[in-house]
Scaffold this motif. Structure first.
Motif, short mmCIF file in Angstrom:
data_model
loop_
_atom_site.label_atom_id
_atom_site.label_comp_id
_atom_site.label_asym_id
_atom_site.label_seq_id
_atom_site.Cartn_x
_atom_site.Cartn_y
_atom_site.Cartn_z
N SER A 188 0.99 -1.01 0.01
CA SER A 188 -0.04 -0.10 0.07
C SER A 188 0.92 1.37 0.04
O SER A 188 2.02 1.40 0.34
CB SER A 188 -0.99 0.11 1.07
N GLY A 189 0.11 2.38 -0.44
CA GLY A 189 0.80 3.59 -0.26
C GLY A 189 -0.29 4.80 -0.45
O GLY A 189 -1.39 4.25 -0.91
N TRP A 190 0.12 5.91 -0.33
CA TRP A 190 -0.78 7.06 -0.17
C TRP A 190 -0.26 8.28 -1.16
O TRP A 190 0.79 8.62 -1.09
CB TRP A 190 -1.31 7.54 1.00
N VAL A 191 -1.19 9.03 -1.85
CA VAL A 191 -0.72 10.24 -2.36
C VAL A 191 -1.70 11.43 -1.45
O VAL A 191 -2.92 11.01 -1.31
CB VAL A 191 -0.98 10.29 -3.77
N LEU A 192 -1.35 12.57 -1.58
CA LEU A 192 -1.90 13.67 -0.75
C LEU A 192 -2.01 14.89 -1.90
O LEU A 192 -1.15 15.34 -2.36
CB LEU A 192 -1.07 14.20 0.21
N LEU A 193 -3.35 15.38 -1.89
CA LEU A 193 -3.69 16.41 -2.71
C LEU A 193 -4.19 17.63 -1.91
O LEU A 193 -5.09 17.45 -1.10
CB LEU A 193 -4.88 16.27 -3.75
N ARG A 194 -3.20 18.65 -1.76
CA ARG A 194 -3.54 19.81 -0.79
C ARG A 194 -4.60 20.51 -1.26
O ARG A 194 -4.48 20.96 -2.45
CB ARG A 194 -2.28 20.59 -0.59
N SER A 195 -5.22 21.57 -0.50
CA SER A 195 -5.93 22.33 -0.79
C SER A 195 -7.05 22.31 -1.85
O SER A 195 -6.92 22.83 -2.99
CB SER A 195 -5.05 23.71 -1.13
N MET A 196 -8.19 21.42 -1.59
CA MET A 196 -9.18 21.02 -2.57
C MET A 196 -10.31 21.93 -2.09
O MET A 196 -10.90 21.78 -1.10
CB MET A 196 -9.52 19.66 -2.86
N ASP A 197 -10.96 22.78 -2.97
CA ASP A 197 -12.09 23.45 -2.84
C ASP A 197 -13.36 22.33 -2.66
O ASP A 197 -13.87 22.05 -3.81
CB ASP A 197 -12.60 24.51 -3.60
N ALA A 198 -13.90 21.99 -1.58
CA ALA A 198 -15.01 20.95 -1.39
C ALA A 198 -16.54 21.63 -1.68
O ALA A 198 -17.26 21.04 -1.47
CB ALA A 198 -14.92 20.26 -0.08
N GLN A 199 -16.52 22.91 -1.91
CA GLN A 199 -17.75 23.54 -1.95
C GLN A 199 -18.63 22.89 -3.17
O GLN A 199 -18.17 22.64 -4.31
CB GLN A 199 -17.57 25.16 -2.46
N GLY A 200 -19.85 22.49 -2.62
CA GLY A 200 -20.89 21.75 -3.65
C GLY A 200 -20.50 20.38 -4.00
O GLY A 200 -21.44 19.90 -4.45
N ALA A 201 -19.47 19.66 -3.46
CA ALA A 201 -19.20 18.59 -3.64
C ALA A 201 -19.96 17.59 -2.66
O ALA A 201 -19.72 17.60 -1.30
CB ALA A 201 -17.50 18.23 -3.66
N ARG A 202 -20.67 16.64 -3.26
CA ARG A 202 -21.42 15.64 -2.41
C ARG A 202 -20.97 14.13 -2.66
O ARG A 202 -21.37 13.35 -2.14
CB ARG A 202 -22.85 15.79 -2.83
N GLY A 203 -19.95 14.06 -3.66
CA GLY A 203 -19.62 12.59 -4.01
C GLY A 203 -18.25 12.67 -4.47
O GLY A 203 -17.74 13.73 -5.00
N LEU A 204 -17.66 11.58 -4.47
CA LEU A 204 -16.24 11.46 -5.07
C LEU A 204 -16.15 10.23 -6.14
O LEU A 204 -16.78 9.22 -5.76
CB LEU A 204 -15.16 11.37 -3.96
N ARG A 205 -15.70 10.23 -7.04
CA ARG A 205 -15.44 9.18 -8.04
C ARG A 205 -13.71 9.09 -8.43
O ARG A 205 -13.26 9.90 -8.24
CB ARG A 205 -16.03 9.27 -9.36
N VAL A 206 -13.33 7.63 -8.25
CA VAL A 206 -11.86 7.38 -8.47
C VAL A 206 -11.80 6.58 -9.79
O VAL A 206 -12.46 5.88 -9.84
CB VAL A 206 -11.16 7.12 -7.19
N THR A 207 -10.69 6.80 -10.58
CA THR A 207 -10.41 6.00 -11.79
C THR A 207 -9.40 5.19 -11.47
O THR A 207 -8.23 5.44 -11.04
CB THR A 207 -9.84 7.11 -12.96
N LEU A 208 -9.98 3.72 -11.54
CA LEU A 208 -8.84 2.73 -11.00
C LEU A 208 -8.67 1.73 -12.15
O LEU A 208 -9.41 1.45 -13.08
CB LEU A 208 -9.59 2.04 -9.90
N ALA A 209 -7.92 0.83 -12.10
CA ALA A 209 -7.30 0.02 -12.88
C ALA A 209 -6.67 -1.11 -11.85
O ALA A 209 -6.09 -0.87 -11.12
CB ALA A 209 -6.55 0.03 -14.08
N ARG A 210 -6.53 -2.38 -12.50
CA ARG A 210 -5.77 -3.32 -11.68
C ARG A 210 -4.52 -3.74 -12.16
O ARG A 210 -4.22 -3.64 -13.35
CB ARG A 210 -6.73 -4.82 -11.73
#
Length: 963
Positions: free
Chosen positions: A853-875
């Motif tokens: 496992s590992g992680w990445v960090l995105l700083r300073s995202m404006d969450a205004q109006g966002a009620r959901g998230l989608r992530v693009t994945l592959a195996r």
């Protein structure tokens, strides 16, 4: 070109392109395809000669016989002089034209300069680059290329080629390793070295490097090659590195077969295939098959052939009556002015690293010159054949007749065969025979140790090195050389005291042949090797001590052989001076404390306490035919020392980090980010006088991002000798919201000062030089607020400081709602690797090799109006493959370390990569169910930091907030 050719550069390029298109229209498909191999055949009906890309011209014309040899690029860079490098480039260009006049098969496509920033000093090819600073690299490479190119508006003296694109700084597994380049490192550190020469319009070709970047081979990096071409007004031929087309299949296994690989290269923008030496058939056959299979179109072939033709038109191949360089004759090699320039280049590249007053040398002193470089001038792989060589001792002796004694520190031995009873001696043609009657001069051998057990063996009788070309061992080589060095050996001592020798070029042990008793490298096992009795005739360290003790000053000349333990295909094993040379230094210094550590090398060393013991420390690169004269000019004070390091020398090996870690920000490497002070810093170099920096003034302190500031630095020569001082200005941005360089060079200028003179030196700094790459907007930005300029004699000694206040708007948060956020644009990461999103384009993130496992960090995202998230994945394999999303309220730079504090993060949800897909089968997957968990609700409408944790065989491309 006609006599009434246009003079406007754009019109000249347009006319050349039109003429190339007209030529292209006359070619058959087979003829066009034939142009795409390095060795293109003649097309006589159109006046096109046989042609091939590539003539090595790194620091002189190489591999084509006698030519002027200048210092290695890492040495030339120590001059910090664009003017000098342009003049050297002009001479190299003239001599390449002279070679072409003697033999039209000699290419005018010069494969130089190398612009890979010298990120890590263990890189085997360190000697080929200029500097660890990409902007200084660009400045010097532009200057050298300008000399190679010439200043005629239509015709080029030669066509320079930038090498090697991109992020190439390791020889270890170089065709397999992938350099991790997040956008900031790519844009701030790697690309500037290439962009400068391209924008200057002095480059006509580029060569991609063997390695991969973010999982994609550089030879199919279409996006980067397209951007590269966008920077230059010139048509740009992209030539493959040798054997790289085959590597895509044989080593990298990126494509299933060569037809597919060749097609991908052509589509990506490779125009010339350097493969299978002069045999073009595999290349042309594969391109033809790719066309038949529909993997490419004829338009792809046309585009590559067109660039090839434009390059050849630029060299005047079809206009000999108009080409101003066509008059360069075959005898314009090794001219007196070329020799003078070579000597000047050496002197201006010598760096005085430390001095307690022992230098300059006095006219009445007795001088000892000891060590393996005492009177030896060595070549590197890309050196030409110099017309003569001048070593340090010889040059000193010419200046101080009768005052110089020499000892190279080699052990002088004789080897007696236990099978024949005879001593080894050179016979006819240097063949070594085990029939010598005694250990006299004919049987004596000088053994020089280069570290890690590697030695060279030189016959005292002939002065020539043992060589293993073929299986018979001969004393017939003047120097170590060749793609596989044949002149290196390893001595093995058996438990009973007998000795055996291994030839390293073949890996075989030496054995005396029955019958004639000749020596050959034909034993596969140590048990079958010849056993010798070794007699020491003269101990090298003892001889060094004797010679040193009798002198007033001793120069201890140590360093590397450029063909051993650090060169193309082989990274350095460490940064230390070889143990044997360190001991030689101790022997000399114990005999005479007025000892000058004189380093002749292709790269920096971590000298540690050895430097502290020295009365002075001096460095020169392997500087070619005038090494001795140029260095001695400085040592005796005829030329004031003016060289400054363009690559720092670390205080400890541990400070330079992992050879394969290209993220200079995260690794805290190069002088930009280093946390540890260097032993000799970037920009460091002394003179024979004392210079004081007394004042720093700016014409304005309040600026906009597109402004230019005039910086006035006042310097004073407090000594009794003149000085050529290199005034350096560095920028810093304390308190920046991101990790930024602690210091970075933004201006430099020479100031010649007479004894006692004070002078104001005026430099200009473009405020855009303080920029960083904003990953959210995809552009360079100068953030508003307080910045600083520092001035001084090096990156470590910056006694003067002035504040800058930059106006403007702060960088806004990442626009989230409706945006697609690339996870490769992360601010921080742990345990991840960047990989190719598809075979052709894009970047993705996945757990690093060996990590679950590992992680990445995105700083300073404006969450205004966002009620959901989608992530693009592959195996990348079977099993659980998840992305877990976590958030927290955004924090500033003071809280950067909190990224590693798991307690600071609130979970949002997870997404599972669909089963059954492959690494390029991408799916947009919702994070948990909507609405999201309470963690997100608490931060709704705020600016948040987002951490994406990847677990298992998963790859992630983008994050998309949704309403």
């Amino acid at each position: 070109m006609a006599a009434d050719s246009p003079t406007d550069p754009a019109a000249i390029r347009a006319a050349r392109a039109a003429r190339a298109r007209a030529l292209l229209a006359e070619l058959t498909l087979d003829e066009k395809t034939a142009l795409l191999h390095q060795h293109a055949p003649a097309i006589e009906r159109l006046g096109l000669n046989a042609f091939h890309t590539g003539a090595e011209a790194l620091h002189g014309v190489a591999w084509l016989g006698t030519a002027t040899v200048f210092p290695q690029p890492v040495g030339l860079a120590a001059s910090w002089s664009a003017e000098l490098l342009t003049r050297i480039g002009e001479v190299v260009g003239v001599e390449l034209r002279a070679k072409h006049a003697a033999d039209p098969a000699v290419s005018l496509n010069a494969w130089a300069p190398v612009v890979n920033p010298l990120r890590h000093p263990r890189w085997g090819r360190n000697e080929e680059g200029y500097s660890e600073d990409p902007h200084l690299t660009a400045e010097l490479a532009t200057a050298y290329a300008r000399g190679l190119r010439g200043d005629h508006p239509v015709f080029w003296r030669t066509v320079p080629t930038l090498k090697h694109f991109l992020a190439y700084n390791n020889e270890t597994d170089r065709a397999l390793t992938s350099s991790r380049l997040r956008p900031r490192v790519l844009r701030e550190y790697e690309l500037p070295a290439y962009r400068g020469p391209l924008e200057a319009g002095v480059i006509g070709a580029v060569m991609p490097s063997y390695n991969l970047v973010n999982g994609r081979p550089n030879h199919v990096a279409r996006e980067l090659l397209d951007e590269l071409r966008s920077w230059t007004p010139e048509s740009l031929l992209v030539v493959s590195d040798a054997a790289a087309p085959g590597n895509l299949v044989t080593f990298e296994r990126y494509y299933p077969d060569h037809v597919t690989g060749h097609a991908a290269m052509l589509r990506a923008g490779i125009d010339s295939f350097t493969d299978n030496d002069a045999d073009a058939r595999p290349t042309t056959t594969r391109i033809a098959a790719a066309l038949e299979r529909g993997l490419i179109t004829e338009a792809d072939i046309d585009q590559a052939a067109l660039r090839h033709l434009e390059l050849r038109l630029a060299t005047g191949e079809l206009d000999p009556g108009l080409d101003p360089y066509a008059g360069i004759s075959a005898d314009q090699i090794d001219l007196p002015e070329h020799r003078a320039l070579a000597r000047e280049a050496v002197a201006r590249s010598v760096v005085l690293l430390a001095n307690d007053g022992v230098l300059p040398l006095g006219p009445d002193q007795r001088i000892a010159v000891v060590g393996p470089h005492a009177d030896r001038v060595l070549h590197d792989w890309y050196s030409g054949t110099p017309p003569y060589l001048t070593g340090i001792a010889s040059a000193l002796d010419a200046r101080l007749p009768g005052a110089v004694r020499t000892a190279d520190g080699a052990d002088r031995v004789a080897l007696r065969s236990t099978s024949t009873g005879g001593y080894l001696r050179p016979g006819v043609d240097g063949v070594l025979l085990a029939d010598g009657p005694d250990a006299g001069p004919e049987a004596q051998i000088d053994v020089t140790a280069w570290g890690e057990g590697i030695v060279t063996l030189r016959s005292v009788a002939t002065g020539l090195l043992w060589s293993g070309v073929g299986w018979v061992i001969r004393a017939d080589a003047e120097r170590v050389g060749g793609w596989v060095a044949q002149e290196s050996f390893r001595l093995h001592r058996h438990d009973d005291g007998a000795w055996s020798l291994r030839h390293l070029g073949s890996g075989r042990w030496l054995r005396v042949q029955h019958g004639q008793g000749l020596l050959a490298a034909d034993a596969a096992e140590l048990a079958d090797a010849e056993r010798f009795t070794l007699r020491t005739v003269r101990h090298g360290h003892t001889h060094v001590a004797e010679v040193s003790a009798a002198a007033d000053v001793v120069l201890v000349a140590v360093g590397n052989d450029p063909h051993l333990l650090g060169r193309e295909t082989e990274d350095r094993p460490h940064l230390r001076l070889p143990d044997e040379q360190a001991e030689l230094w101790r022997a000399a210094r114990e005999a005479n404390p007025r000892a000058v550590l004189t380093v002749v090398s292709s790269y920096p060393y971590a000298l540690g306490g050895l430097a502290d013991q020295a009365a002075a420390v001096v460095w020169t690169s392997h500087a070619g035919q005038e090494l001795g004269n140029g260095l001695v000019d400085v040592l005796v004070g005829d030329v004031e020392p003016s060289g400054r390091l363009a690559q720092g020398w670390p205080a400890d090996e541990s400070h330079v980090g992992d050879l394969l870690d290209y993220d200079v920000i995260e690794a805290k490497s190069t002088y930009w980010y280093a946390e540890h002070p260097a032993q000799y810093a970037f920009g460091h170099g002394l003179s024979y006088t004392e210079v004081e920096y007394t004042a720093l003034a700016l014409d304005t302190a309040d600026v906009d991002p597109d402004d230019v500031v005039r910086v006035t630095v006042t310097v004073a020569n407090r000594g009794e000798r003149p000085v050529d001082e290199l005034v350096q200005v560095y920028a810093a941005s304390p308190g920046h919201r991101l990790p930024v360089p602690r210091r970075r060079l933004v201006a430099h200028s020479r100031a010649s000062l007479a004894p006692g003179e004070t002078r104001d030196v005026v430099l200009t700094v473009r405020i855009e030089q303080l920029s960083t790459w904003d990953v959210s907007s995809g552009r360079h930005v100068v953030e508003p607020g307080r910045h600083e300029l520092h001035a001084g004699p090096s990156s470590a000694a910056r006694p003067l400081r002035a504040e800058l206040r930059v106006a403007g708007q702060p960088v806004p948060p990442r626009a989230a709602l409706g945006a697609v956020l690339r996870l490769a644009d992360y601010d921080e990461q742990e345990g991840t690797a960047l990989a190719e999103r598809t075979l052709d384009a894009g970047d993705a993130v996945q757990p690093a090799p060996g990590r679950r496992s590992g992680w990445v960090l995105l700083r300073s995202m404006d969450a205004q109006g966002a009620r959901g998230l989608r992530v693009t994945l592959a195996r990348t394999g079977p099993g659980a493959a998840q992305a877990r999303v976590e958030v927290r309220e955004s924090i500033d730079a003071a809280g950067l370390s909190a990224a590693h504090d798991d307690a600071a993060w609130q979970p949002v949800g997870t997404a599972e990569a669909p089963a059954g897909g492959g690494r390029y089968d991408w799916s947009d997957v919702p994070v948990t169910a909507e609405p999201l968990t309470a963690g997100w609700d608490t931060l709704a409408g705020k600016v948040v930091d987002v951490r994406v944790v990847l677990t298992g065989p998963v790859r992630a491309g983008e994050l998309s907030p949704t309403p």
